[in-house]
Design an enzyme around this catalytic site. Structure first.
Site, PDB file in Angstrom:
ATOM      1  N   ASN A  95       0.876  -1.184   0.000  1.00  0.00           N
ATOM      2  CA  ASN A  95       0.000   0.000   0.000  1.00  0.00           C
ATOM      3  C   ASN A  95       0.906   1.226   0.000  1.00  0.00           C
ATOM      4  O   ASN A  95       1.505   1.546   1.016  1.00  0.00           O
ATOM      5  CB  ASN A  95      -0.910  -0.030   1.243  1.00  0.00           C
ATOM      6  CG  ASN A  95      -1.717   1.243   1.392  1.00  0.00           C
ATOM      7  OD1 ASN A  95      -1.815   2.047   0.459  1.00  0.00           O
ATOM      8  ND2 ASN A  95      -2.300   1.426   2.568  1.00  0.00           N
TER       9      ASN A  95
ATOM     10  N   LYS B  14       0.101   4.284  -0.262  1.00  0.00           N
ATOM     11  CA  LYS B  14      -0.519   5.501   0.299  1.00  0.00           C
ATOM     12  C   LYS B  14      -0.276   6.681  -0.652  1.00  0.00           C
ATOM     13  O   LYS B  14      -0.282   6.471  -1.862  1.00  0.00           O
ATOM     14  CB  LYS B  14       0.009   5.755   1.710  1.00  0.00           C
ATOM     15  CG  LYS B  14      -0.091   4.486   2.570  1.00  0.00           C
ATOM     16  CD  LYS B  14       0.064   4.683   4.028  1.00  0.00           C
ATOM     17  CE  LYS B  14      -0.071   3.332   4.722  1.00  0.00           C
ATOM     18  NZ  LYS B  14      -0.178   3.407   6.154  1.00  0.00           N
TER      19      LYS B  14
ATOM     20  N   HIS C  59      -9.863   1.300   4.648  1.00  0.00           N
ATOM     21  CA  HIS C  59      -8.565   1.375   5.317  1.00  0.00           C
ATOM     22  C   HIS C  59      -8.683   2.286   6.529  1.00  0.00           C
ATOM     23  O   HIS C  59      -9.426   3.273   6.511  1.00  0.00           O
ATOM     24  CB  HIS C  59      -7.505   1.903   4.341  1.00  0.00           C
ATOM     25  CG  HIS C  59      -6.119   1.852   4.923  1.00  0.00           C
ATOM     26  ND1 HIS C  59      -5.653   2.811   5.788  1.00  0.00           N
ATOM     27  CD2 HIS C  59      -5.128   0.939   4.782  1.00  0.00           C
ATOM     28  CE1 HIS C  59      -4.414   2.487   6.155  1.00  0.00           C
ATOM     29  NE2 HIS C  59      -4.079   1.356   5.556  1.00  0.00           N
TER      30      HIS C  59
ATOM     31  N   GLU D  44      -6.932   4.601   7.658  1.00  0.00           N
ATOM     32  CA  GLU D  44      -6.710   6.040   7.410  1.00  0.00           C
ATOM     33  C   GLU D  44      -7.938   6.686   6.775  1.00  0.00           C
ATOM     34  O   GLU D  44      -8.150   7.892   6.904  1.00  0.00           O
ATOM     35  CB  GLU D  44      -5.447   6.240   6.560  1.00  0.00           C
ATOM     36  CG  GLU D  44      -4.193   6.070   7.410  1.00  0.00           C
ATOM     37  CD  GLU D  44      -2.987   5.518   6.672  1.00  0.00           C
ATOM     38  OE1 GLU D  44      -2.928   5.601   5.439  1.00  0.00           O
ATOM     39  OE2 GLU D  44      -2.087   4.970   7.365  1.00  0.00           O
TER      40      GLU D  44
ATOM     41  N   GLU E 296      -6.126  -5.160  10.158  1.00  0.00           N
ATOM     42  CA  GLU E 296      -5.068  -4.192  10.435  1.00  0.00           C
ATOM     43  C   GLU E 296      -5.380  -3.451  11.731  1.00  0.00           C
ATOM     44  O   GLU E 296      -6.152  -2.481  11.724  1.00  0.00           O
ATOM     45  CB  GLU E 296      -4.987  -3.167   9.302  1.00  0.00           C
ATOM     46  CG  GLU E 296      -4.643  -3.759   7.963  1.00  0.00           C
ATOM     47  CD  GLU E 296      -4.059  -2.682   7.056  1.00  0.00           C
ATOM     48  OE1 GLU E 296      -2.857  -2.716   6.799  1.00  0.00           O
ATOM     49  OE2 GLU E 296      -4.814  -1.798   6.636  1.00  0.00           O
TER      50      GLU E 296
ATOM     51  N   GLY F  64       1.769   1.945  10.921  1.00  0.00           N
ATOM     52  CA  GLY F  64       2.704   3.061  10.865  1.00  0.00           C
ATOM     53  C   GLY F  64       3.385   3.362  12.193  1.00  0.00           C
ATOM     54  O   GLY F  64       4.012   4.412  12.356  1.00  0.00           O
TER      55      GLY F  64
ATOM     56  N   SER G 166       2.784  -2.452  10.411  1.00  0.00           N
ATOM     57  CA  SER G 166       4.217  -2.530  10.685  1.00  0.00           C
ATOM     58  C   SER G 166       4.854  -3.865  10.273  1.00  0.00           C
ATOM     59  O   SER G 166       5.703  -4.404  10.987  1.00  0.00           O
ATOM     60  CB  SER G 166       4.506  -2.219  12.156  1.00  0.00           C
ATOM     61  OG  SER G 166       4.088  -0.899  12.456  1.00  0.00           O
TER      62      SER G 166
END
Ligand code: PGA
Length: 265
Positions: A22, A24, A107, A109, A179, A185, A225
């Protein structure tokens, strides 16, 4: 070499390993082309499937660079409408025409940074399937939800609501990604044991949605991660069918190492 396609859909073999990078909001089209050219020889002969979720403007160039290789290109988001007056949004059909085969949906985010609800994510999942994109439904609890003992409640809600209206026969076109928000992150990956526990629970919920037999074949990927050093421990777990990699996928050498290390028993 490529992927078997059923009509316009890519079909994954039950329980084969999958790595999704991904990117991003990183990499221009030009950077994507050289990344993919470098990646292909590095993963030659490897059985693990490699998917890249790239920025919208990069899809066309990236999918051309990946043509004829085992790498598949997809998007990171889309709107739920087929078309319409939605300034700044993008439709599944546009992504498909640009060369996308799959799309990340829900996702963390998007959920936490842009207020996407389970309802909105569900409508996107249905739209993606209608318009021939594989939906990668992303779910995961926050650190607070885990501390409060609400992990299973949150995962059940996100999976059940996210897959509402998806016919059982379409289960083979769905990928689930677990996730945990606290692992994305942060450099703090879930241990293989914690991830496996959550994956087993996700599979149980998939069983309630699609039936046990079909749920056994839905790929469930772990994200948060993931690095070249921890991927193998994760991939060895029974219910972990692969990984969704953010930061570490930006380096082509690191992603190639992750792909090569993503092996089951
Ligand atoms: P990370 O991101 O690997 O950088 O933690 C994972 C993701 O956002 O999918």
């Amino acid at each position: 070499m490529g992927y078997p396609k059923e009509k316009n859909f890519v079909v994954f073999m039950p329980r084969e390993k999958i790595v999704i990078g991904n990117w991003k909001m990183y990499k221009t089209a030009r950077e994507a082309a050289s990344y993919i050219e470098e990646l292909i020889p590095l993963i030659e002969g490897c059985k693990t499937k490699v998917l890249l979720a790239v920025p919208f403007t990069t899809i066309s160039t990236a999918s051309k660079a990946a043509k004829g290789s085992p790498v598949l290109v997809g998007a990171q988001n889309m709107n739920d409408a087929r078309e319409g007056a939605f300034t700044g949004e993008i439709a599944a059909l546009m992504l498909k025409e640009a060369g996308a085969d799959f799309v990340l949906l829900g996702h963390s985010e998007r959920r936490h940074g842009f207020g996407e609800t389970n309802d909105f994510v569900q409508r996107k999942v249905v739209r993606a399937l209608q318009d021939d994109l594989i939906p990668v439904l992303c779910v995961g609890e926050t650190a607070d939800e885990r501390e409060e003992g609400r992990t299973e409640e949150v995962l059940r809600e996100q999976i059940e609501m996210g897959l509402e209206g998806v016919p059982k026969e379409e289960s083979e076109k769905v990928i689930l990604a677990y996730e945990p928000v606290w692992a994305i992150g942060t450099g703090k990956s879930a241990t293989a044991k914690i991830a496996q526990e959550a994956h087993a629970f996700c599979r149980k919920v998939l069983g309630d949605v699609f039936g046990k037999k079909k749920a056994a074949t839905v790929p469930i990927l772990y994200g948060g991660s993931v690095k070249a050093e921890n991927v193998n421990g994760l991939a060895l777990e029974k219910d972990i069918d692969g990984v969704l990699v953010g930061g570490a996928s930006l380096s082509v050498e690191t992603l190639a190492k992750i792909v090569l290390n993503c092996k089951g028993k």
